[in-house]
Design a protein around this motif. Sequence first.
Motif, short mmCIF file in Angstrom:
data_model
loop_
_atom_site.label_atom_id
_atom_site.label_comp_id
_atom_site.label_asym_id
_atom_site.label_seq_id
_atom_site.Cartn_x
_atom_site.Cartn_y
_atom_site.Cartn_z
N ASP A 3 0.66 -1.27 0.04
CA ASP A 3 -0.04 0.08 -0.06
C ASP A 3 0.92 1.48 0.09
O ASP A 3 0.37 2.46 0.11
N THR A 26 -5.95 -2.55 -8.91
CA THR A 26 -4.73 -2.91 -7.83
C THR A 26 -3.69 -3.08 -9.07
O THR A 26 -2.75 -3.48 -8.36
N ASP A 49 -1.03 5.83 -4.52
CA ASP A 49 -1.58 5.09 -3.43
C ASP A 49 -2.84 5.27 -3.24
O ASP A 49 -3.63 4.40 -2.87
#
Length: 451
Positions: free
Chosen positions: A134, A450, A316
Amino acid sequence: MSQTCYQSSPYSSAALCALALTTMLSSMSSSIANIGLPALAAFFHASFSQVQWVVLTYLLAVTGSVLAMGWLSDRFGRQRLLAAGVLLFTLASLACGLAGHLGWLIAARLIQGLGGAIMLVNSLALVVQVVPADRSGRAMGVMGSLSALGTAMGPAFGGVLVAAFGWRALFLINLLPGLLLWLLIRHSLLSPKGSASDKAGETAAVTTAKAGSPASVMPADTAAIDRSGATADAGVMPPSPSTAGSKLNPLLRQRALIAGLLLSLVVAAVMMTTMVVGPFYLAAGLHLSPRQSGMLMALGPLVAVATGLPAGQLVDRIGSPRATACSLLAVAAGCGLLTELPQAMGRSGYAIGLMLLTAGYALFQAANNTALLKGADPARRGRVSGMLNLSRNLGFIAGAGLMATVYATAGRDLPAVDAASRGLSVTFGLAAGMVLLALIVVRPWRNSPTA
């Protein structure tokens, strides 16, 4: 199905510091020698066409070897190869500083470039391995900031060194940082704790990919590749080098990878426009002195340094696909501003367009690198990193030739000031069109969030 992520580890900060400083040192070495060319020509009694090979040899060595270095890193282990690359780079810097004739210096720069290629490829490939998933965007932002800082400080720092100590200092200055960086890499990436944790993280990522995680882009023969790549660091050799080419083909069949490499090439070509066309326009169109032009052009690297970390944080937060799309729009908008604002506002207009363009580039680097390296098969990240570096360097080379030709052709048969203005408008107009066309063709927002 839950997604397995890399876990934070006590050494991750030191490892990220080592990787970022590695990128900075290699980037600085690509630009620091430029300022010493007049001193080299005088010392070796050589022409400019001869001493320019001191710069070109390094760039050609890096560009020509990044794919091979990526394959080697996947085969023999990225941490070990990175440490060896830093040591090779440092020893080659010593050889450069001790050179007694020009041929010796050029040969040493070739070896230094090979070390630099190892450093660039492995530092990028290892980022997603040593930081939590992350925070990979922020890590890429830090890498981009220090890369820009190294490129920007090279000429300025080099000028001080040449004036104070002579041209040899341009290369000998790498000795202490290189040795300290080698020790830091051994401590943070090659220590038993670090190596074990890295292998565990990579194994987790491979397991996740096999389980069908959308975070990975896996070809049909992934299982065989995973087994060969995952055992490389453990000392079990994957298939022979003769199969390297066959392993690149599944990579090239991946749409997301091809799209990212295409975008990298196009954006690099556009960024080269500011470095090739900018000096000519600032001199002929705005009548700035070399000193004034240099100060104005320095805004670009400064903006890249300042926006690298925020750009990574944005990646992010909103995901790589949307960040990539936003970055391309910012780059295109910056190019659009540069077609008109400099004629209307002078150097202020040029500065506004350049700052927006460079901020967009910083965001693009963080988003595109994060998307491709996080989405790659962990056993192939070295090769993906090599492809990324190659596409960027090819974009710089293509941009230098194409945009310089467009600028010269657009203003032909016009008075000097009009020719400069026309050339700037046409060149950056073409650049904006290239970016928008790439955005429409690739449509990065269609990728998995993602990725």
